[in-house]
Design a protein around this motif. Structure first.
Motif, PDB file in Angstrom:
ATOM      1  N   PHE A 196      32.903   8.174  23.209  1.00 18.59           N
ATOM      2  CA  PHE A 196      32.456   7.770  22.068  1.00 18.59           C
ATOM      3  C   PHE A 196      33.617   7.625  20.939  1.00 18.59           C
ATOM      4  O   PHE A 196      34.119   8.643  20.865  1.00 18.59           O
ATOM      5  CB  PHE A 196      31.372   8.698  21.337  1.00 18.59           C
ATOM      6  CG  PHE A 196      30.576   8.144  20.239  1.00 18.59           C
ATOM      7  CD1 PHE A 196      29.530   6.982  20.071  1.00 18.59           C
ATOM      8  CD2 PHE A 196      31.072   8.547  18.855  1.00 18.59           C
ATOM      9  CE1 PHE A 196      29.135   6.584  18.867  1.00 18.59           C
ATOM     10  CE2 PHE A 196      30.445   8.174  17.683  1.00 18.59           C
ATOM     11  CZ  PHE A 196      29.425   7.168  17.809  1.00 18.59           C
ATOM     12  N   CYS A 197      33.738   6.466  20.378  1.00 20.56           N
ATOM     13  CA  CYS A 197      34.882   6.434  19.329  1.00 20.56           C
ATOM     14  C   CYS A 197      34.285   6.561  18.193  1.00 20.56           C
ATOM     15  O   CYS A 197      33.331   6.020  17.537  1.00 20.56           O
ATOM     16  CB  CYS A 197      35.506   4.750  19.353  1.00 20.56           C
ATOM     17  SG  CYS A 197      36.770   4.818  17.949  1.00 20.56           S
ATOM     18  N   LEU A 198      35.140   7.764  17.410  1.00 18.93           N
ATOM     19  CA  LEU A 198      34.405   8.082  16.077  1.00 18.93           C
ATOM     20  C   LEU A 198      34.644   6.938  15.156  1.00 18.93           C
ATOM     21  O   LEU A 198      33.780   6.844  14.107  1.00 18.93           O
ATOM     22  CB  LEU A 198      34.973   9.343  15.630  1.00 18.93           C
ATOM     23  CG  LEU A 198      34.609  10.681  16.661  1.00 18.93           C
ATOM     24  CD1 LEU A 198      35.363  11.673  16.253  1.00 18.93           C
ATOM     25  CD2 LEU A 198      33.036  10.896  16.524  1.00 18.93           C
ATOM     26  N   GLN A 199      35.812   6.409  15.153  1.00 19.49           N
ATOM     27  CA  GLN A 199      36.018   5.289  14.076  1.00 19.49           C
ATOM     28  C   GLN A 199      35.475   4.387  14.324  1.00 19.49           C
ATOM     29  O   GLN A 199      34.683   3.613  13.148  1.00 19.49           O
ATOM     30  CB  GLN A 199      37.566   4.932  14.727  1.00 19.49           C
ATOM     31  CG  GLN A 199      38.129   3.759  13.677  1.00 19.49           C
ATOM     32  CD  GLN A 199      38.970   4.113  12.509  1.00 19.49           C
ATOM     33  OE1 GLN A 199      39.298   5.496  12.509  1.00 19.49           O
ATOM     34  NE2 GLN A 199      39.295   3.174  11.717  1.00 19.49           N
ATOM     35  N   CYS A 200      34.948   3.649  15.588  1.00 22.88           N
ATOM     36  CA  CYS A 200      34.223   2.590  15.643  1.00 22.88           C
ATOM     37  C   CYS A 200      32.513   2.818  15.758  1.00 22.88           C
ATOM     38  O   CYS A 200      31.598   1.987  15.707  1.00 22.88           O
ATOM     39  CB  CYS A 200      34.507   1.660  16.846  1.00 22.88           C
ATOM     40  SG  CYS A 200      36.167   0.967  17.202  1.00 22.88           S
ATOM     41  N   ALA A 201      32.228   4.342  15.893  1.00 23.71           N
ATOM     42  CA  ALA A 201      31.021   4.613  15.941  1.00 23.71           C
ATOM     43  C   ALA A 201      30.121   3.787  17.363  1.00 23.71           C
ATOM     44  O   ALA A 201      29.209   3.456  17.096  1.00 23.71           O
ATOM     45  CB  ALA A 201      30.084   4.681  15.018  1.00 23.71           C
ATOM     46  N   ALA A 212      41.848   6.283  24.814  1.00 27.47           N
ATOM     47  CA  ALA A 212      41.886   5.864  23.491  1.00 27.47           C
ATOM     48  C   ALA A 212      40.885   4.815  23.465  1.00 27.47           C
ATOM     49  O   ALA A 212      40.563   4.049  24.304  1.00 27.47           O
ATOM     50  CB  ALA A 212      43.270   5.149  23.025  1.00 27.47           C
ATOM     51  N   CYS A 213      40.134   4.510  22.367  1.00 28.18           N
ATOM     52  CA  CYS A 213      39.138   3.445  22.234  1.00 28.18           C
ATOM     53  C   CYS A 213      39.812   2.096  22.418  1.00 28.18           C
ATOM     54  O   CYS A 213      40.758   1.678  22.045  1.00 28.18           O
ATOM     55  CB  CYS A 213      38.480   3.096  21.056  1.00 28.18           C
ATOM     56  SG  CYS A 213      37.578   1.978  20.496  1.00 28.18           S
ATOM     57  N   PRO A 214      39.287   1.078  23.637  1.00 30.25           N
ATOM     58  CA  PRO A 214      39.557  -0.291  23.807  1.00 30.25           C
ATOM     59  C   PRO A 214      39.490  -1.331  22.709  1.00 30.25           C
ATOM     60  O   PRO A 214      40.233  -2.143  22.484  1.00 30.25           O
ATOM     61  CB  PRO A 214      39.067  -0.627  25.127  1.00 30.25           C
ATOM     62  CG  PRO A 214      37.727   0.224  24.911  1.00 30.25           C
ATOM     63  CD  PRO A 214      38.109   1.470  24.444  1.00 30.25           C
ATOM     64  N   ARG A 215      38.883  -0.880  21.701  1.00 31.30           N
ATOM     65  CA  ARG A 215      38.628  -1.548  20.810  1.00 31.30           C
ATOM     66  C   ARG A 215      39.518  -1.575  19.614  1.00 31.30           C
ATOM     67  O   ARG A 215      40.013  -2.542  18.831  1.00 31.30           O
ATOM     68  CB  ARG A 215      37.093  -1.567  20.213  1.00 31.30           C
ATOM     69  CG  ARG A 215      36.530  -2.478  19.203  1.00 31.30           C
ATOM     70  CD  ARG A 215      35.193  -2.066  18.764  1.00 31.30           C
ATOM     71  NE  ARG A 215      34.399  -3.298  18.040  1.00 31.30           N
ATOM     72  CZ  ARG A 215      33.509  -2.897  17.073  1.00 31.30           C
ATOM     73  NH1 ARG A 215      33.118  -1.817  16.973  1.00 31.30           N
ATOM     74  NH2 ARG A 215      32.892  -3.999  16.445  1.00 31.30           N
ATOM     75  N   CYS A 216      39.758  -0.270  19.021  1.00 26.34           N
ATOM     76  CA  CYS A 216      40.491  -0.051  17.982  1.00 26.34           C
ATOM     77  C   CYS A 216      41.784   0.575  18.061  1.00 26.34           C
ATOM     78  O   CYS A 216      42.782   0.803  17.376  1.00 26.34           O
ATOM     79  CB  CYS A 216      39.745   0.757  16.736  1.00 26.34           C
ATOM     80  SG  CYS A 216      39.509   2.297  17.311  1.00 26.34           S
ATOM     81  N   GLY A 217      41.919   1.238  19.470  1.00 23.41           N
ATOM     82  CA  GLY A 217      42.908   1.899  19.705  1.00 23.41           C
ATOM     83  C   GLY A 217      43.077   3.603  19.254  1.00 23.41           C
ATOM     84  O   GLY A 217      44.115   4.063  19.798  1.00 23.41           O
TER      85      GLY A 217
END
Ligand SMILES: [Zn+2]
Lengths: 136, 387
Positions: free
Chosen positions: A28-33, A42-47
């Motif tokens: 789960f990406c905390l930045q993108c929720a 790392a999150c593939p959406r925001c890095g």
């Protein structure tokens, strides 16, 4: 289930460790929720690297599938496999097998509600899905 | 800098040939197939090994080919993204020629997909992303992996399995006239649907043949092409594109549309400065029958949900609005493993007016290829005239 056994890597080990406990765990990406799959640091959406492992509910819907009549060794060539693409309630999609249902199209309407189950596969437990039990 | 600098008809395919025969080639190794195709393509161009200073291939080191043939390259490309790799090679070679990094580029393909002569053994990597998250479920063979999104594509568009069968039927009509094709008997929708199931909903004739064969291309500048004996048969690159989506099928952003097809085809149209109405002929990589349907929609030749009826109504067969896969495609012609080379070869034959099932008046052909299972894509706009 004998077949192609996966080998965890350091980046994916938490997924397989959770499966061994009977949990389906997704990052789960905390930045993108937002949940994402497959496991990577790392999150593939925001890095972003502010990510954590979360146990998900294990509920999904059937997005698409094939019924494989030509399983390759070491799979049992006489047992058709339901190779399925499912979407978790939390969003991510994953490839899986559908168990607990006849491998026939009439039993596999798209969007069928599913729940996770686990089967032994070599040294790991493999998340698979089965049709959601209907409340009596 | 504009991406159009390597296009605009400044680079030409001056040699194009397949191996002497395709299908069953137990008499030739993988290297032998590469070399046979290379010699044929150079002869076709009116050039020799000593003219070649650039080499590109996929699935084998380019230096293995250049040394085998006796070429000293000053430019090499071993781009391997799956079956469409050769489309990317053409695009990369055009950039190299336009930049002066190579004068004559040879692109080779050879595969012993059926006979397995001199082929590397396939070794599964259980720690790869596909090895961990797809193959354990039986999603390993192309027929049980590449095919998985198809039912969703059909379902979301109100289409049926019969539309898949129509693709196989339409392409077979082209192969009937092609003595090099692996499957040549005419078939009906009922025949296709009644065949053995490989991976439901895919029956045998919705899946590609498995063959041996090879092909090669020779590229040079349009300027140099004018001085070659093959000049009247030169084919010009007007535009191209390449892209990639996910390394595993389950991570397509939309299982009913392939983002890399959309991106690569849009770039090819943009760099060529052409629209769909300018395209006379379409080669749509078809390892399985759903792929031409995705390709027609993703490249924008038809609207969303229109691909099935477009094929079923006869628009892609002889006399149709957009002839598609006129060699019979991977489904009926040949498929040694990485089909992209054969798609380019057929486009070149059509543009030269030399195809087995020739479409009259093909001035511009669009080639769209896929790499691995909805992983990568390449596109080419090829034409009889430089602009
Ligand atoms: Zn993020």
């Amino acid at each position: 289930m004998s077949g192609f056994e996966p080998t965890p890597t350091p980046e994916t080990a938490p997924y397989w460790d959770a499966a061994a406990r009977g949990d389906l765990s997704v990052q789960f990406c905390l930045q993108c929720a937002r949940h994402y799959f497959y496991p990577r640091p790392a999150c593939p959406r925001c890095g972003g690297e502010s990510v954590e492992w979360r146990t998900v509910a294990g509920r999904a819907r059937l997005v698409s599938y094939v019924i494989n009549h030509r399983p390759l060794p070491p799979f049992d060539a006489t047992v058709p496999q339901i190779v399925a693409l499912v979407e978790l309630d939390e969003g991510p999609r994953m490839m899986t097998a559908i168990v607990g249902v006849e491998p026939a199209p009439e039993h596999l309407p798209l969007d069928l509600a599913l729940e996770v189950a686990f089967v032994d596969c070599g040294d790991v437990r493999l998340p698979v899905f089965k049709p959601m039990a209907v409340a009596a | 800098m504009s991406a159009t600098s390597m296009h605009g008809g400044r680079v030409a395919i001056v040699g194009a040939s397949e191996t002497d025969t395709i299908g069953k080639r137990p008499d030739a190794s993988v290297l032998g197939l590469h070399a046979e195709a290379a010699r044929n393509a150079l002869r076709d161009a009116g050039l020799t090994i000593s003219d070649v200073d650039g080499i590109a291939t996929a699935g084998i080191y380019p230096q293995d080919i250049s040394h085998y043939l006796g070429i000293t390259p000053r430019w090499l490309d071993g781009t391997l993204v799956g079956g469409c790799s050769f489309l990317l090679h053409v695009r990369h070679a055009a950039a190299a020629i336009a930049a002066g990094a190579a004068d004559v580029v040879l692109v080779t393909h050879g595969e012993s997909g059926r006979s397995g002569v001199g082929a590397d053994p396939w070794i599964r990597n259980p720690a790869a992303i596909s090895g961990q998250f797809e193959q354990p479920y039986g999603a390993q063979a192309p027929y049980s992996t590449f095919t998985v999104p198809a039912l969703r594509f059909l379902h979301d568009r109100g289409m049926t399995v019969e539309h898949l069968a129509h693709v196989a039927v339409a392409q077979r009509t082209w192969a009937v006239d092609n003595p090099r094709a692996a499957r040549r008997d005419p078939v009906t929708v009922a025949d296709v649907l009644g065949g053995p199931t490989i991976a439901y909903p895919f029956t045998r004739d919705m899946c590609c043949v498995v063959t041996d064969g090879g092909g090669a291309l020779v590229l040079t500048s349009a300027e140099r092409a004018r001085d070659l004996p093959s000049t009247n048969r030169a084919v010009y690159l007007l535009g191209s594109g390449e892209s990639a989506e996910s390394s595993i099928v389950s991570q397509m952003a939309d299982p009913g549309s392939f983002a890399a097809f959309r991106h690569a085809s849009a770039e090819a149209f943009r760099t060529a400065g052409l629209t769909h109405a300018d395209i006379d002929h379409f080669m749509a990589y078809d390892a399985f029958a759903h792929l031409p349907l995705y390709a027609l929609e993703d490249a924008g030749f038809v609207g969303r949900g229109e691909s099935g009826d477009f094929v079923a109504e006869g628009n892609t067969v002889k006399g149709g609005r957009l002839p598609v896969n006129t060699n019979g495609g991977g489904l009926s012609y040949t498929h040694s493993g990485m089909y992209g080379m054969y798609a380019i070869q057929e486009a070149v034959r059509q543009l030269r007016g030399e195809a087995h099932a020739q479409v009259p008046g093909v001035d511009v052909s669009f080639v769209l290829g896929v790499g691995m299972f909805f992983a990568a894509a390449g596109s080419l706009v090829l034409a009889r005239h430089p602009a």
